[in-house]
Scaffold this motif. Structure first.
Motif: not given
Length: 163
Positions: A48-57, A73-79
């Motif tokens: 996903a080009s809109a996502i800079a980084h994703s990691s397991a929580m 680019t807009g901040g950090v979210l939790i999914e």
């Protein structure tokens, strides 16, 4: 590509107002191939080009109970996954958006379509009760629609590359 415009809905039974955006595109690969990319829940930043980084929580690698941290680019979210139906659907609650929204959820749905796959991503935003919060939710919905359109396109490309 079929794109449904963002819109408002009103549920009188709960007096709940929601904003929604929905994107549907056709992939020329089978459902299983699209699912193999989408279901790599912690691998989102890989396609996903809109996502800079994703990691397991969570230790849960995928499925109900899985949670990931997503940097944009807009901040950090939790999914947090709220629905996991293999080869058919994934839905997750998005936490960390401005407090003008009460709840945000994205729902991916995959449907066989000929030899390919129909991919739909629907975002639902429940704004706070004040009129200004509802206006702000409309702006957030428009932005979510743009990001979701990019993600559907990126998913289809990644699934095609996996062929």
């Amino acid at each position: 590509m079929v794109r449904s415009p963002s819109g408002s809905t009103w549920r009188q039974d709960t007096a709940e107002v929601t904003e929604t955006t929905s994107i549907r595109m056709q992939a020329d690969v089978p459902v299983g191939q699209v699912w193999s990319v989408l279901s790599d829940y912690f691998g989102l930043a890989g396609w996903a080009s809109a996502i800079a980084h994703s990691s397991a929580m969570t230790a849960t690698p995928a499925g109900m109970g899985a949670s990931r941290r997503v940097a944009t680019t807009g901040g950090v979210l939790i999914e947090n996954v709220v629905d996991w139906n293999p080869l058919r659907a994934i839905a997750y609650e998005i936490v960390g958006l401005p407090s003008v929204v009460i709840r945000v959820e994205n729902r991916w749905e995959l449907r066989p379509s000929g030899t390919g796959t129909s991919v739909t991503l629907t975002g639902v935003i429940e704004p706070g009760p004040k009129p200004a919060m509802r206006v702000a939710a409309k702006v957030i919905t428009r932005r979510l629609g743009q990001v979701n359109e990019s993600m559907v396109s990126d998913l289809i490309a990644a699934a095609g590359d996996a062929a």
